[in-house]
Design an enzyme around this catalytic site. Structure first.
Site, PDB file in Angstrom:
ATOM      1  CG  HIS A 130      -3.177  -3.442   3.812  1.00  0.00           C
ATOM      2  ND1 HIS A 130      -2.284  -2.725   4.586  1.00  0.00           N
ATOM      3  CD2 HIS A 130      -3.842  -2.535   3.055  1.00  0.00           C
ATOM      4  CE1 HIS A 130      -2.406  -1.440   4.299  1.00  0.00           C
ATOM      5  NE2 HIS A 130      -3.340  -1.297   3.376  1.00  0.00           N
ATOM      6  CB  CYS A 147      -0.984  -0.039   1.173  1.00  0.00           C
ATOM      7  SG  CYS A 147      -2.391   1.088   0.989  1.00  0.00           S
ATOM      8  CD  GLU A 156      -0.538  -5.692   6.265  1.00  0.00           C
ATOM      9  OE1 GLU A 156      -0.991  -4.540   6.389  1.00  0.00           O
ATOM     10  OE2 GLU A 156      -0.210  -6.172   5.155  1.00  0.00           O
TER      11      GLU A 156
END
Length: 219
Positions: A195, A89, A197
């Site tokens: 994202h 990002c 994660e």
């Protein structure tokens, strides 16, 4: 591979830029893929790592903090020297060669010969999820990756050295975003618009950890 730094039990030390964003989430993902995660806020910490993750967040704020902590110049130099870096990002924005829609005077670290459009998908309220196949990471027939886009950028234009790993499907439901590049790499630099994660899917981090094992070197 020459001179690669080693962490505990031979795990490569991979830094997570700890100025803003999902620092803990990236660190947990790296640890789960066999790396030794190192929070990086100082030049001395940057010097210890064989690779670096730049999390999402607010790209102009991260740039400002890089200058405050004296990291902008040293990090830019290490990237130019071949440090493996993964940017998600806002990290994608900071690694691009050019930014569209950026704040006046916004500077980038470089590493990816690409023009990135900041906040390309709109506001926080326009955040969305979709399934993606990523070349080299989860190509068909492997299960796709659930990709979470939050005020995300996309790659508007990529140079000849950039390898496109995933685009959004060219379907009407994606509007102007259809067919846009959302995962790419150039040598040891990897970027994603989304994202990974936050989903628990470790495949992007595993790919990056393997990239660091192949290319990473200690300072």
């Amino acid at each position: 591979m020459s001179g690669i730094a080693s962490g505990p039990a031979g795990r490569p030390p991979i830094g997570v830029l700890a100025l803003q964003g999902d620092v803990r989430e990236h660190a947990r993902a790296l640890e789960a893929t066999g790396a030794a995660a190192v929070p990086v806020r100082r030049e001395s910490e940057l010097a210890r790592v064989a690779g670096l993750v730049i999390p999402g967040g607010e790209s102009t704020a991260i740039e400002r903090l890089l200058h405050v902590f004296g990291l902008f110049g040293p990090l830019r130099e290490r990237i130019a020297a071949g440090l493996p870096v993964y940017g998600s990002c806002a990290g994608m924005i900071l690694l691009a060669s050019d930014v569209l829609g950026g704040a006046g005077g916004q500077r980038t670290l470089g590493g990816l010969d690409a023009t990135v459009r900041r906040n390309a998908f709109g506001r926080q309220a326009d955040s969305f999820e979709t399934d993606l196949h990523v070349r080299g990471v989860c190509p068909p027939p492997e299960p796709p990756m659930r990709a979470v886009f939050i005020r995300a950028p996309w790659i508007e234009q990529a140079g000849p050295a950039v390898e496109v790993l995933a685009t959004l499907p060219d379907e009407p439901r994606f509007g102007d975003a259809a067919g846009r590049i959302v995962v790419a790499c150039q040598g040891p630099v990897l970027v994603t618009s989304f994202h990974p994660e936050v989903t628990g899917d470790l495949r992007i981090h595993a790919w990056f950890t393997a990239l660091v094992r192949e290319h990473g070197t200690g300072a």
